[in-house]
Design a protein around this motif. Structure first.
Motif, PDB file in Angstrom:
ATOM      1  N   ALA A  88      92.775  29.634  37.225  1.00  0.00           N
ATOM      2  CA  ALA A  88      94.102  30.237  37.283  1.00  0.00           C
ATOM      3  C   ALA A  88      95.170  29.227  36.863  1.00  0.00           C
ATOM      4  CB  ALA A  88      94.396  30.752  38.687  1.00  0.00           C
ATOM      5  N   LEU A  89      95.075  28.007  37.380  1.00  0.00           N
ATOM      6  CA  LEU A  89      96.068  26.983  37.017  1.00  0.00           C
ATOM      7  C   LEU A  89      95.927  26.584  35.544  1.00  0.00           C
ATOM      8  CD1 LEU A  89      96.037  24.747  40.214  1.00  0.00           C
ATOM      9  CD2 LEU A  89      97.898  26.175  39.395  1.00  0.00           C
ATOM     10  N   ASN A  90      94.688  26.430  35.084  1.00  0.00           N
ATOM     11  CA  ASN A  90      94.446  26.128  33.665  1.00  0.00           C
ATOM     12  C   ASN A  90      95.168  27.136  32.786  1.00  0.00           C
ATOM     13  OD1 ASN A  90      91.012  25.298  34.309  1.00  0.00           O
ATOM     14  ND2 ASN A  90      92.694  23.917  33.901  1.00  0.00           N
ATOM     15  N   LEU A  91      94.982  28.405  33.146  1.00  0.00           N
ATOM     16  CA  LEU A  91      95.533  29.489  32.347  1.00  0.00           C
ATOM     17  C   LEU A  91      97.055  29.424  32.327  1.00  0.00           C
ATOM     18  CD1 LEU A  91      93.640  31.357  31.005  1.00  0.00           C
ATOM     19  CD2 LEU A  91      94.073  33.063  32.749  1.00  0.00           C
ATOM     20  N   LEU A  92      97.642  29.256  33.515  1.00  0.00           N
ATOM     21  CA  LEU A  92      99.102  29.204  33.625  1.00  0.00           C
ATOM     22  C   LEU A  92      99.668  28.089  32.742  1.00  0.00           C
ATOM     23  CD1 LEU A  92     101.701  30.133  35.069  1.00  0.00           C
ATOM     24  CD2 LEU A  92     101.267  28.348  36.760  1.00  0.00           C
ATOM     25  N   PHE A  93      99.108  26.890  32.877  1.00  0.00           N
ATOM     26  CA  PHE A  93      99.633  25.748  32.129  1.00  0.00           C
ATOM     27  C   PHE A  93      99.383  25.906  30.632  1.00  0.00           C
ATOM     28  CE2 PHE A  93     101.193  22.135  34.708  1.00  0.00           C
ATOM     29  CZ  PHE A  93     101.183  22.762  35.937  1.00  0.00           C
ATOM     30  N   VAL A 152      95.035  21.032  31.396  1.00  0.00           N
ATOM     31  CA  VAL A 152      95.156  21.601  30.054  1.00  0.00           C
ATOM     32  C   VAL A 152      94.157  20.922  29.135  1.00  0.00           C
ATOM     33  CG1 VAL A 152      96.686  22.055  28.123  1.00  0.00           C
ATOM     34  CG2 VAL A 152      97.627  21.907  30.421  1.00  0.00           C
ATOM     35  N   SER A 153      93.333  21.703  28.457  1.00  0.00           N
ATOM     36  CA  SER A 153      92.480  21.131  27.420  1.00  0.00           C
ATOM     37  C   SER A 153      93.224  21.261  26.095  1.00  0.00           C
ATOM     38  CB  SER A 153      91.145  21.870  27.385  1.00  0.00           C
ATOM     39  OG  SER A 153      90.815  22.237  26.064  1.00  0.00           O
ATOM     40  N   SER A 154      93.379  20.136  25.402  1.00  0.00           N
ATOM     41  CA  SER A 154      94.149  20.157  24.153  1.00  0.00           C
ATOM     42  C   SER A 154      93.552  21.158  23.176  1.00  0.00           C
ATOM     43  CB  SER A 154      94.142  18.777  23.502  1.00  0.00           C
ATOM     44  OG  SER A 154      94.462  17.798  24.444  1.00  0.00           O
ATOM     45  N   TYR A 155      92.219  21.188  23.145  1.00  0.00           N
ATOM     46  CA  TYR A 155      91.523  22.075  22.234  1.00  0.00           C
ATOM     47  C   TYR A 155      91.874  23.537  22.521  1.00  0.00           C
ATOM     48  CZ  TYR A 155      87.558  24.236  19.863  1.00  0.00           C
ATOM     49  OH  TYR A 155      86.771  25.017  19.065  1.00  0.00           O
ATOM     50  N   LEU A 203      86.828  32.216  30.150  1.00  0.00           N
ATOM     51  CA  LEU A 203      85.421  31.834  30.094  1.00  0.00           C
ATOM     52  C   LEU A 203      85.241  30.346  29.862  1.00  0.00           C
ATOM     53  CD1 LEU A 203      83.835  34.704  28.068  1.00  0.00           C
ATOM     54  CD2 LEU A 203      83.577  34.158  30.469  1.00  0.00           C
ATOM     55  N   PHE A 204      85.950  29.805  28.881  1.00  0.00           N
ATOM     56  CA  PHE A 204      85.798  28.380  28.572  1.00  0.00           C
ATOM     57  C   PHE A 204      86.115  27.529  29.800  1.00  0.00           C
ATOM     58  CE2 PHE A 204      86.190  28.061  23.647  1.00  0.00           C
ATOM     59  CZ  PHE A 204      85.032  28.800  23.549  1.00  0.00           C
ATOM     60  N   TYR A 205      87.278  27.808  30.406  1.00  0.00           N
ATOM     61  CA  TYR A 205      87.681  27.016  31.569  1.00  0.00           C
ATOM     62  C   TYR A 205      86.746  27.274  32.750  1.00  0.00           C
ATOM     63  CZ  TYR A 205      92.178  25.419  29.643  1.00  0.00           C
ATOM     64  OH  TYR A 205      93.157  24.802  28.915  1.00  0.00           O
ATOM     65  N   GLY A 206      86.446  28.556  32.985  1.00  0.00           N
ATOM     66  CA  GLY A 206      85.622  28.909  34.143  1.00  0.00           C
ATOM     67  C   GLY A 206      84.248  28.252  34.079  1.00  0.00           C
ATOM     68  N   VAL A 207      83.598  28.366  32.934  1.00  0.00           N
ATOM     69  CA  VAL A 207      82.267  27.767  32.790  1.00  0.00           C
ATOM     70  C   VAL A 207      82.358  26.246  32.878  1.00  0.00           C
ATOM     71  CG1 VAL A 207      80.361  27.419  31.185  1.00  0.00           C
ATOM     72  CG2 VAL A 207      81.285  29.688  31.533  1.00  0.00           C
ATOM     73  N   GLY A 208      83.438  25.693  32.339  1.00  0.00           N
ATOM     74  CA  GLY A 208      83.651  24.252  32.434  1.00  0.00           C
ATOM     75  C   GLY A 208      83.682  23.803  33.888  1.00  0.00           C
ATOM     76  N   TYR A 282      82.334  37.037  23.864  1.00  0.00           N
ATOM     77  CA  TYR A 282      83.616  36.348  24.008  1.00  0.00           C
ATOM     78  C   TYR A 282      83.500  34.876  23.653  1.00  0.00           C
ATOM     79  CZ  TYR A 282      85.434  40.483  26.252  1.00  0.00           C
ATOM     80  OH  TYR A 282      85.844  41.760  26.495  1.00  0.00           O
ATOM     81  N   PHE A 283      82.366  34.284  24.042  1.00  0.00           N
ATOM     82  CA  PHE A 283      82.149  32.888  23.682  1.00  0.00           C
ATOM     83  C   PHE A 283      82.092  32.729  22.172  1.00  0.00           C
ATOM     84  CE2 PHE A 283      80.773  32.303  28.041  1.00  0.00           C
ATOM     85  CZ  PHE A 283      81.301  31.068  28.302  1.00  0.00           C
ATOM     86  N   VAL A 284      81.341  33.624  21.559  1.00  0.00           N
ATOM     87  CA  VAL A 284      81.201  33.552  20.105  1.00  0.00           C
ATOM     88  C   VAL A 284      82.582  33.684  19.470  1.00  0.00           C
ATOM     89  CG1 VAL A 284      80.228  34.702  18.109  1.00  0.00           C
ATOM     90  CG2 VAL A 284      78.870  34.441  20.170  1.00  0.00           C
ATOM     91  N   LYS A 285      83.363  34.636  20.003  1.00  0.00           N
ATOM     92  CA  LYS A 285      84.708  34.830  19.471  1.00  0.00           C
ATOM     93  C   LYS A 285      85.540  33.545  19.618  1.00  0.00           C
ATOM     94  CE  LYS A 285      86.745  38.883  20.438  1.00  0.00           C
ATOM     95  NZ  LYS A 285      87.381  39.670  21.504  1.00  0.00           N
ATOM     96  N   GLY A 286      85.413  32.910  20.794  1.00  0.00           N
ATOM     97  CA  GLY A 286      86.179  31.694  21.054  1.00  0.00           C
ATOM     98  C   GLY A 286      85.863  30.601  20.054  1.00  0.00           C
ATOM     99  N   VAL A 287      84.564  30.398  19.798  1.00  0.00           N
ATOM    100  CA  VAL A 287      84.171  29.373  18.837  1.00  0.00           C
ATOM    101  C   VAL A 287      84.758  29.699  17.461  1.00  0.00           C
ATOM    102  CG1 VAL A 287      82.248  28.292  17.651  1.00  0.00           C
ATOM    103  CG2 VAL A 287      82.075  28.819  20.073  1.00  0.00           C
ATOM    104  N   MET A 288      84.751  30.994  17.123  1.00  0.00           N
ATOM    105  CA  MET A 288      85.238  31.378  15.795  1.00  0.00           C
ATOM    106  C   MET A 288      86.749  31.173  15.667  1.00  0.00           C
ATOM    107  SD  MET A 288      83.029  34.379  14.356  1.00  0.00           S
ATOM    108  CE  MET A 288      81.275  34.439  14.430  1.00  0.00           C
TER     109      MET A 288
END
Lengths: 294, 305
Positions: A88-93, A152-155, A203-208, A282-288
């Motif tokens: 949730a915080l990742n998303l907000l920032f 925050v992940s820069s990527y 997904l990216f943040y959650g799985v991380g 969704y993961f595939v979409k994210g990578v793309m």
């Protein structure tokens, strides 16, 4: 338009299919092996050697031990807190950063972006970061130490900024003329229009968060605060299954310990494997999305 | 300078909300990314927790000299580079090859099944993967059953320094091979199908089509990823090394980051010395990245920045 395949091509095609089938087997067998081992009778498993195509003496005892292990349960609880609160915080920032850095009227957006990208390729190192979080900010033994340093992940920020930049400027301008403030524009127009990319980010943040264990080694000493992965590490890598085999006779300990390890792998992995088919796209979409940016 | 500042001030007055919305993110990067860069000056000092970063004495390049002259320098540098090189040599081309093979599959359903299955290991946590590797490598584990089946001798595989790199690299490929193809498949789907049609009219064989159309179509992506890979040459996935290694195999497994972690945090607290080692690593990485980018810019049009 099809052209008749030559013999060489036919040979190649069959070989290719064969290779892919082999790939599937190599990918799946280890997981299948662990699943069967976890369902096997522990003593028969000890005596068993070689491939395990089906459980050897079907038995759920190791699952009972794992699921009644307080460390696993508190690990699950802590990880759940970290995943939910952290994401949730990742998303907000990330949304705030991506939105402001996508606004053309924001004069500082390019220098700030440059400063952020720089951190992707150069950093102060493990030790200065550890000293900052542990000694300066006193976040040791606090679950926040596992959340705040990676806010925050820069990527991900770049991916989301690219998505926001794709929203029509006219749309936002007309909202502005109608008197909508920046906050309103962001939460009422930009975010609803960007749900696909936000799903990817969740997904990216959650799985991380789910997979992360190293920062917990650095900052968490209190066993009650261990996230699941750290508990798993103790059981799987450091071989400490004692807490779960205390009731067993001396000779059985080793055997039960082995089965417990397999069951632990399954208990930690099955939730992911069950939701995997629904999340995969969704993961595939994210990578793309990330790839198109580059 | 003052002119610029007054321009920013003007811009701030017109877009106050934006500035305030950006503030938390800017603060985050300042505190958690740039403050540690400042903290890295302890590499040139004799840092003690009591005196703090500012109060500790300067010692110049002493820690760097100590590191370069120590027995560990060559060991960790060699291990880092060799492990990276293994990853580059085997791990980098594997997904490209798989993407090309997937692209040649004729049944759409079968292709999608292979893809879906090959992504699965990516979603299993590193700790669990390494737990499985450790278990399979044990004296009576799965790997040894296979080895003895083919007439070999069973042994504790992860206690032998000669095996570490193979196990590390192979398990990494097993986990990431499928998922890494996505980016190439995305690039492949961007190739104009008319090119293929035209080449078929010209009677080009399938191999020639792969060579002259498919491969050139993904070369830019390959180059970009290669640059990034080279920029990370000094940075091994060290979390995985920590999970897999043990003192028996330090000779081949101990890399720069794990050395820093042990000497700085887990075994002793030589903060200044290990910060110097970490800084050395970051600098070499950064130089490699810039160098690879320059080189690629010079020989082709592909660049990262």
């Amino acid at each position: 338009m099809t052209i008749k395949r030559t013999i060489g091509e036919k040979l190649f095609d069959s070989l290719n299919v064969l290779l892919m089938v082999l790939l599937i087997i190599i990918t799946l067998y280890p997981l299948w092996h662990v699943l069967n081992a976890s369902l096997s009778d522990s003593n028969r498993l000890m005596a068993h050697s070689g491939l395990l195509l089906l459980p050897d003496g079907f038995n759920l005892d190791s699952y009972k031990l794992v699921l009644s292990n307080p460390s696993i349960l508190s690990g699950y609880r802590n990880t759940l807190v970290i995943v939910v609160l952290g994401t949730a915080l990742n998303l907000l920032f990330t949304i705030l950063g991506a939105y402001t850095l996508s606004r053309k009227s924001f004069m500082l957006r390019n220098p700030i972006m440059l400063a952020i990208v720089f951190t992707m390729f150069f950093n102060g190192g493990i030790i200065p970061t550890y000293l900052l979080i542990n000694n300066t900010l006193h976040l040791g033994d606090n679950l926040l130490a596992l959340i705040v340093p990676g806010l925050v992940s820069s990527y991900n920020l770049i991916i989301m900024r690219t998505a926001f930049q794709g929203i029509s400027e006219n749309l936002l301008e007309s909202a502005r003329i109608d008197g909508a403030g920046e906050m309103r524009i962001l939460w009422r127009i930009v975010v609803p229009l960007s749900m696909p990319v936000i799903a990817v980010m969740i997904l990216f943040y959650g799985v991380g968060h789910w997979n992360s264990w190293f920062s917990a080694i650095l900052y968490i000493r209190d066993r009650d605060l261990y996230p699941l992965q750290l508990v798993l590490r103790e059981i799987l890598i450091q071989n400490s299954t004692d807490s779960m085999t205390t009731s067993a006779a001396m000779g059985d300990k080793e055997a039960i310990g082995e089965s417990v390890k397999y069951a632990t792998v399954m208990v930690a992995t099955l939730p992911i494997l069950f939701i995997y088919p629904f999340l995969q796209k969704y993961f595939v979409k994210g990578v793309m999305i990330g790839a198109i940016k580059e | 300078m003052t002119r610029k500042l007054s321009l920013v001030w003007l811009n701030y007055k017109q877009n106050k909300v934006i500035y305030w919305m950006a503030l938390p993110v800017v603060l985050y990067f300042l505190v958690f990314k740039y403050l540690p860069m400042y903290g890295a000056v302890i590499a040139f000092k004799e840092y003690t927790v009591g005196k703090g970063i500012w109060g500790s004495e300067w010692v110049g390049l002493q820690h760097f000299r100590d590191f370069f002259q120590s027995y560990y320098f060559w060991r960790v540098l060699k291990n880092t580079l060799i492990l990276s090189f293994y990853q580059l040599l085997f791990g980098f081309p594997a997904p490209i090859l798989l993407a090309l093979l997937l692209n040649e599959l004729r049944h759409e359903m079968f292709k999608r099944t292979v893809q879906t299955v090959s992504y699965i290991p990516h979603f299993i946590s590193l700790v669990v993967i390494c737990g499985m590797v450790v278990d399979f490598s044990s004296r009576d584990g799965l790997f040894n059953s296979i080895i003895t089946f083919f007439g070999g001798e069973s042994s504790a595989l992860l206690s032998d320094p000669g095996n570490f790199r193979t196990i590390y690299t192979a398990s990494s490929i097993w986990q990431e091979l499928g998922f890494s193809t996505i980016i190439y498949l995305a690039a492949l789907s961007g190739i104009n199908p008319e090119l293929y049609d035209a080449s078929m009219v010209d009677g080009a064989s399938r191999l020639r089509r792969v060579w002259h159309i498919t491969l050139p179509g993904i070369i830019p992506m390959i180059v970009i990823l290669l640059i990034l890979r080279i920029g990370g040459l000094m940075e091994i996935g060290f979390e995985k090394v920590i999970l897999l290694y043990n003192p028996n195999v330090y000779d081949t497994a101990d890399v720069i980051s794990t050395f820093v972690y042990r000497k700085g945090i887990s075994e002793s607290a030589e903060f200044s010395y290990t910060t110097a080692v970490g800084l050395f690593q970051s600098l070499v990485n950064f130089i490699l990245l810039i160098g690879a980018n320059r080189l690629s810019k010079a020989v082709s049009d592909n660049k990262l920045f």
